[in-house]
Design an enzyme around this catalytic site. Structure first.
Site, mmCIF file in Angstrom:
data_model
loop_
_atom_site.group_PDB
_atom_site.id
_atom_site.type_symbol
_atom_site.label_atom_id
_atom_site.label_comp_id
_atom_site.label_asym_id
_atom_site.label_seq_id
_atom_site.Cartn_x
_atom_site.Cartn_y
_atom_site.Cartn_z
ATOM 1 N N ARG A 45 10.140 36.805 29.947
ATOM 2 C CA ARG A 45 10.868 36.619 31.153
ATOM 3 C C ARG A 45 10.400 37.551 32.289
ATOM 4 O O ARG A 45 10.021 37.130 33.482
ATOM 5 C CB ARG A 45 12.554 37.018 31.009
ATOM 6 C CG ARG A 45 13.330 35.952 30.271
ATOM 7 C CD ARG A 45 14.569 36.412 30.048
ATOM 8 N NE ARG A 45 15.392 35.505 29.388
ATOM 9 C CZ ARG A 45 15.566 35.911 27.943
ATOM 10 N NH1 ARG A 45 15.266 36.862 27.318
ATOM 11 N NH2 ARG A 45 16.257 34.715 27.306
ATOM 12 N N ASP A 105 23.905 36.199 26.227
ATOM 13 C CA ASP A 105 23.587 37.171 25.315
ATOM 14 C C ASP A 105 24.867 37.583 24.693
ATOM 15 O O ASP A 105 24.861 37.439 23.234
ATOM 16 C CB ASP A 105 23.010 38.315 25.881
ATOM 17 C CG ASP A 105 21.750 38.080 26.586
ATOM 18 O OD1 ASP A 105 20.459 38.290 26.390
ATOM 19 O OD2 ASP A 105 21.878 37.638 27.767
ATOM 20 N N ARG A 108 26.180 34.712 22.572
ATOM 21 C CA ARG A 108 25.319 34.369 21.481
ATOM 22 C C ARG A 108 25.755 35.471 20.348
ATOM 23 O O ARG A 108 25.673 35.069 19.255
ATOM 24 C CB ARG A 108 23.774 34.377 21.803
ATOM 25 C CG ARG A 108 23.241 33.342 22.602
ATOM 26 C CD ARG A 108 22.006 33.531 23.090
ATOM 27 N NE ARG A 108 21.157 32.432 23.943
ATOM 28 C CZ ARG A 108 20.292 32.311 24.681
ATOM 29 N NH1 ARG A 108 19.745 33.531 25.431
ATOM 30 N NH2 ARG A 108 19.904 31.383 25.074
ATOM 31 N N HIS A 132 18.932 41.115 30.660
ATOM 32 C CA HIS A 132 18.914 39.854 30.033
ATOM 33 C C HIS A 132 17.514 39.586 29.422
ATOM 34 O O HIS A 132 16.629 39.166 30.003
ATOM 35 C CB HIS A 132 19.418 38.845 30.932
ATOM 36 C CG HIS A 132 19.229 37.212 30.331
ATOM 37 N ND1 HIS A 132 19.774 36.964 29.099
ATOM 38 C CD2 HIS A 132 18.543 36.380 30.873
ATOM 39 C CE1 HIS A 132 19.663 35.658 29.167
ATOM 40 N NE2 HIS A 132 18.862 35.299 29.824
#
Length: 272
Positions: A45, A105, A108, A132
């Site tokens: 990212r 997150d 998840r 993140h």
């Protein structure tokens, strides 16, 4: 746009519009920013950052011009750095610039942990904080089911010494997006549901707590201007307050490492 308009009968949204002219967004209460170049398979990212910064320099001033009182939710990756960039470019107070952060997150994490325990995700309590991304911080000291602390039952949980290998669950959280991108080229459903969840808390003034990206300078020994995810109370004013979680020394150190990783990227950004 037409595809969404054709589903208007099934929605409670009275009007759906699309335009290249930002004036159609005038007086918005909440603006969700998802624009940016797509993350490629295997791409970090953080590697996306400068390309997306250049896009944000065109978007953010137009948002604020037409909706000076709005709350901005940044979703584009790398979300923590781009939330910081949005805050800088917008001139808005920090509590009105929020990143979607680790809300997904944590979702998840709760799904994977609950699945392993054989319970519903809503019955498992756990948090992912920090970036993140690859340096996210699982708060093992706070994991619990119906008030039963998992670290009390298994003091080695989340460590290399853990015979039950719960640490693998956090690795699966970190790798989740990469795996989905590998399979279908992008992520959309889970992040869309996550952002809808945040938007509901803001619009309905719910004072719910979410792990979202917020300015953390001065917290947990972090001295740089960085946005990271911490548990935040969200209402119609934005971030009402940040919950000061009780973390272990190791978790604080991981959070500081997460902040340092992001600052190393931010300090070299151009033209913000």
């Amino acid at each position: 746009m037409m595809d969404l308009q054709h589903g208007s009968l099934f929605l409670k949204t009275p009007k759906i519009v699309a335009d290249k002219d930002y004036s159609v967004t005038a007086n918005s209460r909440i603006v969700v920013v998802t624009a940016g170049v797509r993350q490629q398979e295997g791409e970090s990212r953080l590697n996306l950052v400068q390309r997306n910064v250049n896009i944000f320099k065109h978007i953010v001033p137009q948002i604020v011009r037409y909706s000076p009182d709005c709350i901005i939710i940044v979703v584009s990756n790398p979300v923590d750095v781009l939330t910081y960039v949005t805050w800088k470019l917008s001139g808005l107070p920090k509590h009105r610039v929020i990143g979607s952060g680790t809300n997904l997150d944590s979702a998840r994490f709760r799904f994977l942990m609950a699945d392993k325990l054989g319970i519903h995700p809503s019955s498992f309590n756990g948090w992912i904080l920090g970036e993140h991304g690859d340096t996210s911080v699982p708060v093992w000291s706070g994991t619990n089911v119906a008030g039963v602390n998992l670290q009390t039952l298994n003091p080695d949980i989340g460590t290399d010494a853990d015979e039950e290998n719960w640490k693998e669950t956090h690795k699966m959280v970190v790798d989740s997006a990469y795996e989905v991108i590998k399979l279908k080229g992008y992520t959309n459903w889970a992040i869309g549901l996550s952002v809808a969840d945040l938007t509901e808390s803001l619009m309905r003034n719910m004072n719910r707590i979410h792990p979202v990206s917020t300015m953390v300078e001065g917290m947990y020994g972090i001295s740089d201007e960085v946005y990271l995810s911490l548990p935040c109370v969200l209402n119609n004013g934005g971030v009402a307050s940040v919950i000061n979680m009780t973390l272990t020394d190791d978790e604080v150190a991981q959070l500081q490492d997460s902040a340092n990783t992001l600052w190393d990227i931010q300090k070299d950004l151009q033209d913000i």
